[in-house]
Design an enzyme around this catalytic site. Structure first.
Site, short mmCIF file in Angstrom:
data_model
loop_
_atom_site.label_atom_id
_atom_site.label_comp_id
_atom_site.label_asym_id
_atom_site.label_seq_id
_atom_site.Cartn_x
_atom_site.Cartn_y
_atom_site.Cartn_z
N SER A 112 1.63 -3.07 -1.86
CA SER A 112 2.44 -2.47 -3.20
C SER A 112 2.94 -4.30 -3.78
CB SER A 112 3.50 -1.77 -3.11
OG SER A 112 4.49 -2.50 -2.24
N ASP A 167 -1.90 -1.79 -4.42
CA ASP A 167 -1.42 -0.39 -4.76
C ASP A 167 -0.41 -0.58 -5.88
OD1 ASP A 167 -0.94 2.26 -4.53
OD2 ASP A 167 0.71 1.83 -3.04
N SER A 191 2.40 12.32 1.05
CA SER A 191 3.14 12.47 2.16
C SER A 191 3.52 13.80 2.26
CB SER A 191 4.44 11.41 2.34
OG SER A 191 3.96 10.18 2.97
#
Ligand code: TD4
Ligand code: CA
Ligand code: ZN
Length: 313
Positions: free
Chosen positions: A50, A87, A219
């Site tokens: 990220s 990301d 997740s």
């Protein structure tokens, strides 16, 4: 083996009815844990960074740690295809830096902009990245917040519209598309039962046959991982994620990439809490980062089996 682009992995995943796990990295132990899992499972891998991770650990460190993993695999005679992916890049500039700096895939996330603006920004990134042989993931629709998920009006406003998805892909030339179908980032995704809009997913798939889709916010927040955190002083309340069977179900569709970060954080933090609770005097970083690395490996193995990418390297 060198890094590969998503183009080398997604067609096989699409046809094979599985998805490839994309795991976020911030440091050496996380990279090693994920890599150990990929070797054990003989699974292709997407390592993603990220903007925050890039800022924290620095581009060069992450790049070289990943290259070190590749070299070690080659030395051991194991071939694991790995994509190094940015990301949620939020601008042309960060995407360009990653394209120029050795990433093989980037995500331009301009999903918070109006449709036409999202197309314009995404197309700019696609034009630049493709010239350099780098693949591009884009996003259309916004991931639900926990409040949004229950409201139908909010759902229509923020979930990916199948007709728009086709137009977006045609006009941008992106290589894969992140869709909003009810998931969200973090440990608190659902208040009650998990609701993923599989009907919408199927409609998007119908409008974009053969085109790789991406699931963010995937997740599962597994109760056993939450329990370890809480047993050793954590205070995670009512965490609910995407049930594991839904990960398997999504993997069998046009979804070719599934993002997981929160579960790695939980696994890592649980083990570190455990070490300090059992031995408050511990101050050797290897004694808590080692178990954290092992826990990452185990959770990644679990994900690979759920997504069906084990044995597909
Ligand atoms: O895209 N991701 C990962 C998001 C990582 C955010 O990192 P920063 O804190 O550095 O911004 C996901 O889709 C992961 O979803 P998950 O369900 O694991 O939260
Ligand atoms: Ca799939
Ligand atoms: Zn995401």
């Amino acid at each position: 083996m060198p890094l590969v682009t998503s183009k080398e992995l997604f067609p096989k995943a699409y046809k094979g009815g599985y998805a490839i796990g994309a795991f976020n990295v911030n440091n050496m132990e996380i990279i090693q844990g994920i890599f150990e899992a990929a070797i054990k499972e003989k699974s292709p891998l997407i390592i993603q960074v990220s903007a925050g991770a890039r800022k924290y650990a620095h581009h060069e460190y992450l790049l070289h740690l990943i290259q070190a993993s590749l070299e070690m695999a080659t030395t051991a005679g194991v071939e694991i295809p790995i994509v190094l992916h940015l990301d949620h890049g939020d601008s042309f500039d960060i995407c360009k830096k990653c394209v120029d700096g050795g990433f093989t895939s980037v995500m331009i996330d301009a999903s918070h902009h109006p449709f036409e603006e999202n197309i314009k920004i995404t197309r700019e990134v696609v034009e630049y990245a493709h010239k350099k042989g780098v693949t591009v993931e884009a996003e259309l629709g916004r991931l639900a917040g926990i409040e949004d998920a229950v409201k139908v009006a909010a759902k229509d406003a923020s979930y990916t519209n199948p007709d728009e998805a086709r137009e977006f892909v045609e006009k941008t030339g992106c290589d894969s598309l992140a869709v909003a179908i009810g998931t969200s980032h973090g440990a608190y995704k659902f208040k009650g039962d998990a609701a993923l809009d599989f009907v919408r997913l199927a409609e998007i798939e119908k409008k974009l046959p053969g085109f790789p889709l991406v699931l963010h916010g995937a997740s599962s927040v597994p109760p056993d991982l939450v329990e370890i955190c809480n047993k050793y002083g954590g205070k995670l309340s009512d965490s609910k994620g995407v049930p594991e069977e839904m990960i398997t179900r999504a993997s069998k569709t046009g979804v070719c990439k599934i993002n997981v970060d929160t579960d790695l954080r939980l696994a890592m933090t649980g083990q570190i809490r455990k070490v300090f609770s059992e031995n408050p005097g511990e101050f050797d970083p290897r004694k808590y980062l080692g178990p954290a690395r092992d826990a990452i490996r185990e959770v990644v193995i679990r994900k690979m089996r759920l997504m069906g990418c084990s044995g597909k390297a």
